[in-house]
Write an enzyme that holds these catalytic residues in place. Sequence first.
Site, mmCIF file in Angstrom:
data_model
loop_
_atom_site.group_PDB
_atom_site.id
_atom_site.type_symbol
_atom_site.label_atom_id
_atom_site.label_comp_id
_atom_site.label_asym_id
_atom_site.label_seq_id
_atom_site.Cartn_x
_atom_site.Cartn_y
_atom_site.Cartn_z
ATOM 1 N N SER A 76 40.802 35.317 40.898
ATOM 2 C CA SER A 76 39.456 35.425 41.497
ATOM 3 C C SER A 76 39.075 36.845 41.891
ATOM 4 O O SER A 76 38.447 37.055 42.922
ATOM 5 C CB SER A 76 39.333 34.476 42.699
ATOM 6 O OG SER A 76 39.452 33.132 42.271
ATOM 7 N N GLY A 119 40.840 31.164 39.282
ATOM 8 C CA GLY A 119 39.641 30.388 38.976
ATOM 9 C C GLY A 119 39.099 29.582 40.141
ATOM 10 O O GLY A 119 38.226 28.730 39.958
ATOM 11 N N HIS A 164 51.570 33.380 31.720
ATOM 12 C CA HIS A 164 50.386 32.983 32.493
ATOM 13 C C HIS A 164 50.565 31.537 32.974
ATOM 14 O O HIS A 164 51.051 30.692 32.227
ATOM 15 C CB HIS A 164 49.120 33.116 31.639
ATOM 16 C CG HIS A 164 47.872 33.012 32.461
ATOM 17 N ND1 HIS A 164 47.403 31.807 32.950
ATOM 18 C CD2 HIS A 164 47.022 33.964 32.931
ATOM 19 C CE1 HIS A 164 46.316 32.031 33.665
ATOM 20 N NE2 HIS A 164 46.072 33.333 33.669
ATOM 21 N N GLU A 179 48.591 29.170 33.299
ATOM 22 C CA GLU A 179 47.926 28.143 32.485
ATOM 23 C C GLU A 179 48.784 27.807 31.261
ATOM 24 O O GLU A 179 48.830 26.654 30.824
ATOM 25 C CB GLU A 179 46.516 28.607 32.083
ATOM 26 C CG GLU A 179 45.555 28.526 33.269
ATOM 27 C CD GLU A 179 44.319 29.406 33.154
ATOM 28 O OE1 GLU A 179 44.019 29.929 32.063
ATOM 29 O OE2 GLU A 179 43.648 29.584 34.197
ATOM 30 N N ASN A 219 40.989 38.887 30.818
ATOM 31 C CA ASN A 219 41.563 37.713 30.162
ATOM 32 C C ASN A 219 40.402 36.755 29.884
ATOM 33 O O ASN A 219 39.956 36.047 30.782
ATOM 34 C CB ASN A 219 42.608 37.070 31.096
ATOM 35 C CG ASN A 219 43.202 35.809 30.499
ATOM 36 O OD1 ASN A 219 42.943 35.468 29.347
ATOM 37 N ND2 ASN A 219 44.009 35.104 31.286
ATOM 38 N N LYS A 223 40.406 34.179 28.175
ATOM 39 C CA LYS A 223 40.852 32.780 28.021
ATOM 40 C C LYS A 223 40.155 32.168 26.794
ATOM 41 O O LYS A 223 39.938 32.882 25.817
ATOM 42 C CB LYS A 223 40.587 32.002 29.311
ATOM 43 C CG LYS A 223 41.176 32.716 30.535
ATOM 44 C CD LYS A 223 41.225 31.895 31.766
ATOM 45 C CE LYS A 223 41.815 32.741 32.899
ATOM 46 N NZ LYS A 223 42.063 31.990 34.107
ATOM 47 N N GLU A 230 49.912 36.765 40.086
ATOM 48 C CA GLU A 230 48.767 35.858 40.055
ATOM 49 C C GLU A 230 49.100 34.581 40.819
ATOM 50 O O GLU A 230 49.643 33.633 40.241
ATOM 51 C CB GLU A 230 48.424 35.496 38.609
ATOM 52 C CG GLU A 230 47.944 36.643 37.763
ATOM 53 C CD GLU A 230 46.961 36.168 36.694
ATOM 54 O OE1 GLU A 230 45.862 36.697 36.646
ATOM 55 O OE2 GLU A 230 47.301 35.244 35.941
HETATM 56 P P1 PGA Z 1 40.286 34.349 37.360
HETATM 57 O O1 PGA Z 1 41.510 34.272 36.339
HETATM 58 O O2 PGA Z 1 39.923 35.797 37.529
HETATM 59 O O3 PGA Z 1 39.191 33.542 36.707
HETATM 60 O O4 PGA Z 1 40.761 33.745 38.640
HETATM 61 C C1 PGA Z 1 42.554 35.216 36.383
HETATM 62 C C2 PGA Z 1 43.591 34.882 35.349
HETATM 63 O O5 PGA Z 1 43.844 33.693 35.114
HETATM 64 O O6 PGA Z 1 44.187 35.775 34.732
#
Ligand code: PGA
Length: 260
Positions: free
Chosen positions: A221, A181, A103, A105, A19, A21, A175
């Site tokens: 992460s 993150g 997601h 976010e 991803n 982003k 998740e």
């Molecule tokens: P990350 O993000 O690996 O940076 O924690 C995962 C995600 O949001 O899909």
Amino acid sequence: MLLLIVLMDTVRKAFVAANWKMNVLPSEALKLAKEIKDLTEFCKSEVLIAPSYTHFSFLTELIDERFQLGAQNVHSSLSGAHTGSISVKMLKDLSVDHVILGHSECRAANNRENEDIPIKINLCLNEGMKLIYCCGEPEEERLASSHFKFVETQLAHDFESIKKWPNDQIIIAYEPIWAIGTGLNATGEEAESMHLFIRNWIAQNYNNTNAEKTRIIYGGSVKAKNASELAGKSNIDGALVGGASLDAVEFSNIVKAWDN
Ligand code: PGA
């Protein structure tokens, strides 16, 4: 959960998704995606890149059975007066047949998102898209030990109108929001127990075969250094990777963890 599921992890092909982003310029995308594809060429896992919409036309030449493209979200209508949005039909026209839905976010950035998710799930399934459906609890729910209840409520709400579970069209990404993150990944054991809970939820609400066949991947992460622990768990069928997917070597080492 009373139900005992006979685990058939060998029938579930591992799936590891990047991803990106809102990172990577369109002019940089093909180089990074090619590096990832080359470094994972002999891996058994399926690999997917989810870049920004602007990048797809640069990347479609890379698509094959093992290497696919996905969108990071999509609109809940097929067309119309929705300024700034992208439809399923547009994605399909670009040979993009996966979409990440729910997601955290996106859920946080748009206060209609939680209500739109069931509509988007229906629309995408009807249009033949494959979903990478995200669920997961915020930190306060984990600290209050109500994380299983939280995820169960999300699943029940988002899949309420889905009467028949299309296991070949749905990948679930667990998740936990506190892990995204932050560098604080769930341990293999924490993730495994939630994945088993989700698999049991599918078995109870649909049936055992669906539960055994559905891939449930972990996100939050994931790095090369913690991937082997996660990959070693029988209910963790892959990963959804944010930050670490921007480095081809790091990401390919995550993919390789699911090959061992
Ligand atoms: P990350 O993000 O690996 O940076 O924690 C995962 C995600 O949001 O899909």
